[in-house]
Write a protein that holds these residues in place. Structure first.
Motif, PDB file in Angstrom:
ATOM      1  N   UNK A   1      32.142  19.384 -47.409  1.00  0.00           N
ATOM      2  CA  UNK A   1      30.834  18.831 -47.252  1.00  0.00           C
ATOM      3  C   UNK A   1      29.548  19.758 -47.216  1.00  0.00           C
ATOM      4  N   UNK A   2      29.665  20.615 -46.097  1.00  0.00           N
ATOM      5  CA  UNK A   2      28.458  21.073 -45.157  1.00  0.00           C
ATOM      6  C   UNK A   2      28.697  22.584 -45.347  1.00  0.00           C
ATOM      7  N   UNK A   3      29.607  23.268 -46.220  1.00  0.00           N
ATOM      8  CA  UNK A   3      29.153  24.413 -46.465  1.00  0.00           C
ATOM      9  C   UNK A   3      27.778  25.185 -46.761  1.00  0.00           C
ATOM     10  N   UNK A   4      27.334  25.667 -45.997  1.00  0.00           N
ATOM     11  CA  UNK A   4      25.645  25.945 -47.523  1.00  0.00           C
ATOM     12  C   UNK A   4      26.159  27.931 -46.649  1.00  0.00           C
TER      13      UNK A   4
ATOM     14  N   UNK B   1      17.859  23.618 -45.231  1.00  0.00           N
ATOM     15  CA  UNK B   1      18.054  23.549 -44.272  1.00  0.00           C
ATOM     16  C   UNK B   1      19.315  23.493 -44.086  1.00  0.00           C
ATOM     17  N   UNK B   2      20.146  24.349 -43.524  1.00  0.00           N
ATOM     18  CA  UNK B   2      21.662  23.734 -43.109  1.00  0.00           C
ATOM     19  C   UNK B   2      21.641  22.751 -42.485  1.00  0.00           C
ATOM     20  N   UNK B   3      22.653  21.421 -42.137  1.00  0.00           N
ATOM     21  CA  UNK B   3      22.800  20.868 -41.512  1.00  0.00           C
ATOM     22  C   UNK B   3      23.826  21.349 -39.992  1.00  0.00           C
ATOM     23  N   UNK B   4      23.004  21.974 -39.494  1.00  0.00           N
ATOM     24  CA  UNK B   4      23.659  22.663 -37.420  1.00  0.00           C
ATOM     25  C   UNK B   4      24.353  21.300 -36.929  1.00  0.00           C
ATOM     26  N   UNK B   5      23.436  20.070 -36.658  1.00  0.00           N
ATOM     27  CA  UNK B   5      24.859  19.296 -35.984  1.00  0.00           C
ATOM     28  C   UNK B   5      25.993  19.277 -36.664  1.00  0.00           C
ATOM     29  N   UNK B   6      25.947  18.555 -37.734  1.00  0.00           N
ATOM     30  CA  UNK B   6      26.335  17.854 -38.563  1.00  0.00           C
ATOM     31  C   UNK B   6      28.224  18.739 -39.069  1.00  0.00           C
ATOM     32  N   UNK B   7      27.771  20.051 -38.880  1.00  0.00           N
ATOM     33  CA  UNK B   7      28.694  21.196 -39.168  1.00  0.00           C
ATOM     34  C   UNK B   7      29.234  20.797 -37.635  1.00  0.00           C
TER      35      UNK B   7
ATOM     36  N   UNK C   1      29.411  18.532 -35.127  1.00  0.00           N
ATOM     37  CA  UNK C   1      30.225  18.133 -35.289  1.00  0.00           C
ATOM     38  C   UNK C   1      31.613  17.915 -35.940  1.00  0.00           C
ATOM     39  N   UNK C   2      31.305  18.428 -37.193  1.00  0.00           N
ATOM     40  CA  UNK C   2      32.963  18.418 -38.789  1.00  0.00           C
ATOM     41  C   UNK C   2      33.565  19.195 -37.497  1.00  0.00           C
ATOM     42  N   UNK C   3      33.502  20.443 -37.078  1.00  0.00           N
ATOM     43  CA  UNK C   3      34.131  21.053 -36.750  1.00  0.00           C
ATOM     44  C   UNK C   3      35.116  20.938 -34.960  1.00  0.00           C
ATOM     45  N   UNK C   4      33.631  19.899 -34.395  1.00  0.00           N
ATOM     46  CA  UNK C   4      34.784  19.646 -33.287  1.00  0.00           C
ATOM     47  C   UNK C   4      35.865  18.521 -33.281  1.00  0.00           C
ATOM     48  N   UNK C   5      35.517  17.577 -34.767  1.00  0.00           N
ATOM     49  CA  UNK C   5      36.243  16.554 -34.505  1.00  0.00           C
ATOM     50  C   UNK C   5      38.074  17.109 -35.847  1.00  0.00           C
ATOM     51  N   UNK C   6      37.674  18.407 -36.310  1.00  0.00           N
ATOM     52  CA  UNK C   6      38.683  18.933 -36.994  1.00  0.00           C
ATOM     53  C   UNK C   6      38.786  18.139 -37.991  1.00  0.00           C
ATOM     54  N   UNK C   7      37.415  17.876 -38.577  1.00  0.00           N
ATOM     55  CA  UNK C   7      37.095  17.007 -39.938  1.00  0.00           C
ATOM     56  C   UNK C   7      36.559  18.279 -41.171  1.00  0.00           C
ATOM     57  N   UNK C   8      38.108  18.619 -41.695  1.00  0.00           N
ATOM     58  CA  UNK C   8      38.093  19.224 -42.989  1.00  0.00           C
ATOM     59  C   UNK C   8      37.212  18.838 -43.733  1.00  0.00           C
ATOM     60  N   UNK C   9      37.427  18.009 -44.396  1.00  0.00           N
ATOM     61  CA  UNK C   9      36.571  17.273 -45.417  1.00  0.00           C
ATOM     62  C   UNK C   9      35.040  17.280 -45.823  1.00  0.00           C
TER      63      UNK C   9
END
Length: 94
Positions: free
Chosen positions: A21-24, A1-7, A9-17
């Motif tokens: 890592x969470x592209x699925x 399953x995709x890591x929707x909450x992690x994605x 959070x990463x988007x909200x933080x602007x953390x491109x790396x």
């Protein structure tokens, strides 16, 4: 399953790396079984420095994620002979 909450959070933080890592895409498994060259293409993008890569929709288009335009152009130069077409596009608003 995709890591929707992690994605999210990463988007909200602007953390491109972290986004990379969470592209699925769940369709990658069957698409890569039918067209093994797609899996090799994804690995080629990552090997060329993309922060992440994936299958767009049901394929056969692949995309790579870069930190900025200069990074994207460097990755594109490294893979331009490996694909029928390579384009650099921005997904950020001006």
């Amino acid at each position: 399953m995709p890591d929707a909450s992690g994605m999210s959070a990463a988007l909200a933080a602007g953390d491109v790396a972290a986004v990379g890592a969470r592209i699925m895409n769940a369709l990658e498994v069957p698409a890569f079984e039918l067209r093994p060259g797609l899996a090799a293409g994804k690995q080629r993008l990552i090997g060329a420095g993309a922060l992440g890569a994936g299958l767009s929709g049901a394929g056969p288009t692949l995309f790579g994620l870069a930190a900025d335009e200069a990074h994207a152009r460097a990755v594109a130069r490294r893979v331009e002979g490996d694909f029928d077409a390579v384009e650099v596009v921005s997904s950020q608003p001006d």
